[in-house]
Structures are given as C-alpha cells and as structure tokens.
Motif scaffolding. Sequence first.
Motif, PDB file in Angstrom:
ATOM      1  N   ALA A  24      69.665-121.488  72.687  1.00  0.00           N
ATOM      2  CA  ALA A  24      68.807-122.320  71.911  1.00  0.00           C
ATOM      3  C   ALA A  24      67.411-121.626  71.733  1.00  0.00           C
ATOM      4  O   ALA A  24      66.812-121.589  70.766  1.00  0.00           O
ATOM      5  N   GLN A  25      67.027-121.100  72.688  1.00  0.00           N
ATOM      6  CA  GLN A  25      65.871-120.696  73.021  1.00  0.00           C
ATOM      7  C   GLN A  25      65.636-119.147  72.770  1.00  0.00           C
ATOM      8  O   GLN A  25      64.545-118.583  72.542  1.00  0.00           O
ATOM      9  N   ALA A  26      66.888-118.667  72.668  1.00  0.00           N
ATOM     10  CA  ALA A  26      66.820-117.072  72.068  1.00  0.00           C
ATOM     11  C   ALA A  26      66.300-116.815  70.546  1.00  0.00           C
ATOM     12  O   ALA A  26      66.738-117.456  69.805  1.00  0.00           O
ATOM     13  N   PRO A  27      65.141-116.008  70.655  1.00  0.00           N
ATOM     14  CA  PRO A  27      64.532-115.941  69.585  1.00  0.00           C
ATOM     15  C   PRO A  27      65.570-114.906  68.535  1.00  0.00           C
ATOM     16  O   PRO A  27      66.333-114.408  68.981  1.00  0.00           O
ATOM     17  N   THR A  28      65.338-115.621  67.253  1.00  0.00           N
ATOM     18  CA  THR A  28      66.351-114.712  66.226  1.00  0.00           C
ATOM     19  C   THR A  28      65.390-113.895  65.430  1.00  0.00           C
ATOM     20  O   THR A  28      64.335-113.726  65.052  1.00  0.00           O
ATOM     21  N   ILE A  29      66.106-112.847  65.283  1.00  0.00           N
ATOM     22  CA  ILE A  29      65.372-111.615  64.548  1.00  0.00           C
ATOM     23  C   ILE A  29      66.248-111.400  63.376  1.00  0.00           C
ATOM     24  O   ILE A  29      67.563-110.876  63.571  1.00  0.00           O
ATOM     25  N   ARG A  30      65.637-111.443  62.347  1.00  0.00           N
ATOM     26  CA  ARG A  30      66.351-111.372  61.220  1.00  0.00           C
ATOM     27  C   ARG A  30      66.117-110.065  60.290  1.00  0.00           C
ATOM     28  O   ARG A  30      64.923-109.470  60.581  1.00  0.00           O
ATOM     29  N   ILE A  31      67.235-109.181  59.995  1.00  0.00           N
ATOM     30  CA  ILE A  31      67.177-107.535  59.944  1.00  0.00           C
ATOM     31  C   ILE A  31      67.654-107.485  58.473  1.00  0.00           C
ATOM     32  O   ILE A  31      68.553-107.937  57.984  1.00  0.00           O
ATOM     33  N   GLN A  32      66.693-106.420  57.815  1.00  0.00           N
ATOM     34  CA  GLN A  32      67.215-106.157  56.488  1.00  0.00           C
ATOM     35  C   GLN A  32      68.570-105.286  56.493  1.00  0.00           C
ATOM     36  O   GLN A  32      68.436-104.417  57.235  1.00  0.00           O
TER      37      GLN A  32
END
Length: 328
Positions: A24-32
């Motif tokens: 839940a704490q893991a940052p989300t990185i959205r990638i093109q």
Amino acid sequence: MTRSLPRWLLATAITLATCTAAQAQAPTIRIQDYPGIIGTLARVAVEKGYCAKNGIQCTLTTIPAAPLGVQTLMAGGIEVALAPSEVAIQSVARGADLKIVGGTFNVNPFMLIVGPGLLASADKGYPAIMQDLKGKKIGVTSRGAGPEFQIKTMLRSAGLKEDDVTFVAVGSPNTGYPALLNKQVDAVMSFVPFDGFCDVLKTCRIAVFPAKGEGPKVLTDLNGAGGLYVMRRDYTEKNPVAVAAFVKALHEAERFTADPANGAELLQITLKHYRIDMPKGDEILKSSLERFRPNMVVAVKKEAVQAAADYLQQTGQLEKTFDAARLF
C-alpha cells in the motif's frame, strides 16, 4: 474465557499484514508505453517483477506519440514519458523542466527502406543510393516529423535538393509497409519493426541505417541517446528513492533483455503488449526484436543528446543553441 491464536497463525497474520502495508505504501510510477518494441525495457521491468522487487509499483500507459506523452507527464497523468532526444530537447526549450533518468534504446531509430522497384539500389550504400531517389515518392511517418527532417538531411548531404523527391505521410510501420508494397511510395524513412517486414517477407531492403554508422555524420552522431525515459525534475527531487528504484529496475530489465537465452520469453512479453496483425506477424516481430535487442540500453551519452540539440538548431527546429546539461 478467550483463547489465544496459535503462534504460527499469529506470525502468518503479522507477515501478511506487513506485506499488505508495504504494498500500500509502495509508490506507483506510471510509464508511457509506445506501440511497437521501443518500450521493451519498461515492459520487462513490469512483467518480470523488477519494479516490485525494488519497492515500487510500475504501470504502463499506452500513449502513441512522444509529444503527447510529455504533455501528459507535465499534466501529472504519468510519472515517466518515453521521448526521443529531439522531443525532450524541444520540450525543455519551451519551458518544461525535465530530467533524463535513463534510456530505453541508444541509437538513431530511423532507417531508409526501399521498396520493390529499388531493391538493387540498396547495394549502392550512402550517398550513392540517394541519386536513385530523385523524382521518387518517399514515405515518412507524418509531415514535419523527425523522419522527414532526417531524410532531407540525407538528400542535402548527398548533393540533392529537398524538392527532388515528393514526401508522403504513411504513418507507422504497420501502415507504411502496405504503402511501400503497393507502390504508393518508392521508399520509406521509418523505424522498427519495419526492418522485420523486409527480413521475413523479402519485399523491401534497408538502404541506409544510421544506427550502424551509415549516412551523414550529423545523423550517426545521434547514436548514444535514441529513446529517453524522462521525468519532471520536481518529481525526481521530491522522490529520489522511487526514482533510484525505477532506474535499478530498468538496469535489471536490460540485463534480462541482453541475454540471448531469454529470447523466447522476451518475445512472449512483447506479444502481450503489441502484435502485428497479419500473416507471419509474430515472425516479423521476432526478427526485429532480435535485431534491436542489443540497442536496448539504459545508459545515455550526454554528447549524443548535445548532437541532437545541435542538429535541431541546424535544421531550424530550434531557434537558438541548447545546452544538453539542462536535461541531466
């Protein structure tokens, strides 16, 4: 009277709770992600679990144009855009504060491909091949895009004029190939996996391949910084741990991708995200993937980014000089 839980069950519950909290704490990185194979490293980082291993959640968002990817990045819709050096430089020149965090491929991605009527001309090499294009129709992805500027540079460097040929917008390799095969154009300036069509179907040939050092020096100097993963600089400053984790996941993906023993699995990962919907489509994709795989490199050469900036200015795409250090 209450009974306490068995120790093994209590330990399991604590472990699950800890893992859930960590996720839940893991940052989300959205990638093109981009249709084709140029975004392979991020796909591998997701599918092989390298992002999760390094404490981040990576998701892929398909955005089929680099400028639109940068716009989405600046609007906060994604954390990572996939952009060629030219797009990243032009974006920063217009005011975007971007930082290169890694590469996805390290060569000039464009190549000049000739169709059925010019197959023998491909043996002439550069610059002789350019004389055979005089009076011909040349396909480019879209008018005013990078491939058109590069083919114009090839023509001028070989002593021809831009209006010695006619430019026709043919789109991506999937639509450019039928245009070439049906002789709507005589040659195409395009990118992978167009080379796979030629290799498997034997109906076209690569005539000039800057990625292999062919063509004018101003184009071969672009090798070393082909496709870039860029982030907003303010994000990198506020989230250094997440950025470092993303870069580490990319390096792990590079090692996996570079190993020939992983070829079959790499193809399956690619097919999950992109297919060529035609007979022998998987074979075409495999051919191009194998050829391009050694170029999927995270390291970025600053001098190649500077060469791209100089090239943009020389061709009138930038109004003034640009210091590539602004992107690092």
